[in-house]
Design a protein around this motif. Structure first.
Motif, PDB file in Angstrom:
ATOM      1  N   ASP A 137      -9.787 -15.242 -59.176  1.00 49.01           N
ATOM      2  CA  ASP A 137     -10.565 -14.112 -58.665  1.00 49.01           C
ATOM      3  C   ASP A 137     -12.072 -14.315 -58.789  1.00 49.01           C
ATOM      4  OD1 ASP A 137      -8.179 -12.774 -58.240  1.00 49.01           O
ATOM      5  OD2 ASP A 137      -8.193 -11.875 -60.247  1.00 49.01           O
ATOM      6  N   GLY A 138     -12.502 -15.036 -59.787  1.00 47.30           N
ATOM      7  CA  GLY A 138     -13.920 -15.135 -60.104  1.00 47.30           C
ATOM      8  C   GLY A 138     -14.745 -15.946 -59.132  1.00 47.30           C
ATOM      9  N   TRP A 139     -14.127 -16.892 -58.429  1.00 46.75           N
ATOM     10  CA  TRP A 139     -14.912 -17.726 -57.512  1.00 46.75           C
ATOM     11  C   TRP A 139     -15.532 -16.895 -56.404  1.00 46.75           C
ATOM     12  CZ3 TRP A 139     -13.631 -17.911 -52.417  1.00 46.75           C
ATOM     13  CH2 TRP A 139     -12.353 -17.475 -52.061  1.00 46.75           C
ATOM     14  N   GLY A 140     -14.883 -15.818 -56.014  1.00 50.02           N
ATOM     15  CA  GLY A 140     -15.444 -14.935 -54.987  1.00 50.02           C
ATOM     16  C   GLY A 140     -16.720 -14.251 -55.470  1.00 50.02           C
ATOM     17  N   TRP A 141     -16.716 -13.831 -56.735  1.00 53.84           N
ATOM     18  CA  TRP A 141     -17.911 -13.208 -57.298  1.00 53.84           C
ATOM     19  C   TRP A 141     -19.053 -14.217 -57.395  1.00 53.84           C
ATOM     20  CZ3 TRP A 141     -18.290  -8.221 -57.416  1.00 53.84           C
ATOM     21  CH2 TRP A 141     -17.136  -7.438 -57.505  1.00 53.84           C
ATOM     22  N   CYS A 142     -18.729 -15.428 -57.785  1.00 54.59           N
ATOM     23  CA  CYS A 142     -19.765 -16.463 -57.878  1.00 54.59           C
ATOM     24  C   CYS A 142     -20.341 -16.785 -56.500  1.00 54.59           C
ATOM     25  CB  CYS A 142     -19.193 -17.724 -58.519  1.00 54.59           C
ATOM     26  SG  CYS A 142     -18.697 -17.509 -60.231  1.00 54.59           S
ATOM     27  N   GLY A 143     -19.477 -16.892 -55.509  1.00 56.46           N
ATOM     28  CA  GLY A 143     -19.952 -17.155 -54.149  1.00 56.46           C
ATOM     29  C   GLY A 143     -20.796 -16.014 -53.612  1.00 56.46           C
TER      30      GLY A 143
END
Length: 190
Positions: A152-158
């Motif tokens: 889930d976190g890669w979306g927030w980082c992007g």
């Protein structure tokens, strides 16, 4: 009990939880109150008695922190008072807005220097974006674990990276900053 020093975790609150202003915060608060209060009083005088508009140039120059603007503003107010009362009020309020913007620009102008320094160079801008995205990834991994970061976190980082890239492009356009050109070592000219 309130800790006595910053090393003990001073939070800016009294024993009963009420906020306590420290000296530099108090000085900033007083300065803001003086400028905003002076602007409010001047605006009230300008709206209530149009006959005294010409005498407000001194107050406007004080609000702006620019005594050299007293004469030009006096002339502008005098010229607008000859046209009509409504025009004089409009001119006076426009000059009041300019005076407040000049004062705030003087106070906050130094705060833009580090931002401009970062925006001038593409490598500094990219480094700032990478650090923010990296800090976001580290926080997500620390708070929720590696599995959460990978799912889930890669979306927030992007999203963070995209937002920062958009923000820097917008700030460059608003601040009229052109990117510094890179000089190649082979293309040096004396």
């Amino acid at each position: 009990m309130v800790p006595a020093s910053p090393a003990e975790g001073y939070t800016g609150c009294s024993a009963d939880g009420q906020p306590v202003l420290i000296p530099w915060q108090l000085l900033v608060a007083v300065a803001v109150i003086l400028v905003v209060g002076g602007a409010a009083v001047t605006a009230y005088r300008m709206l209530v008695s149009p006959a005294s508009l010409v005498g407000q140039a001194r107050d406007l120059a004080w609000i702006a922190g620019r005594p050299d603007m007293r004469e030009p503003w006096h002339d502008a107010l005098e010229a607008s008072a000859e046209v009509s009362t409504a025009q004089a009020r409009l001119t006076a309020l426009s000059l009041l807005r300019a005076a407040v913007r000049l004062r705030l620009g003087g106070w906050l102008g130094g705060a833009w220097r580090p931002v401009d320094w970062v925006l001038v160079s593409p490598s500094r801008t990219q480094a700032l974006t990478a650090m923010a995205v990296g800090a976001d990834a580290v926080y997500i991994e620390y708070a929720n674990g590696l599995t959460s970061l990978l799912t889930d976190g890669w979306g927030w980082c992007g999203s963070c990276g995209l937002a920062l890239i958009s923000l820097t492009a917008w700030l460059r356009r608003v601040r009229s900053i052109e990117l510094a050109e890179r000089r190649r070592q082979n293309d040096r000219t004396p």
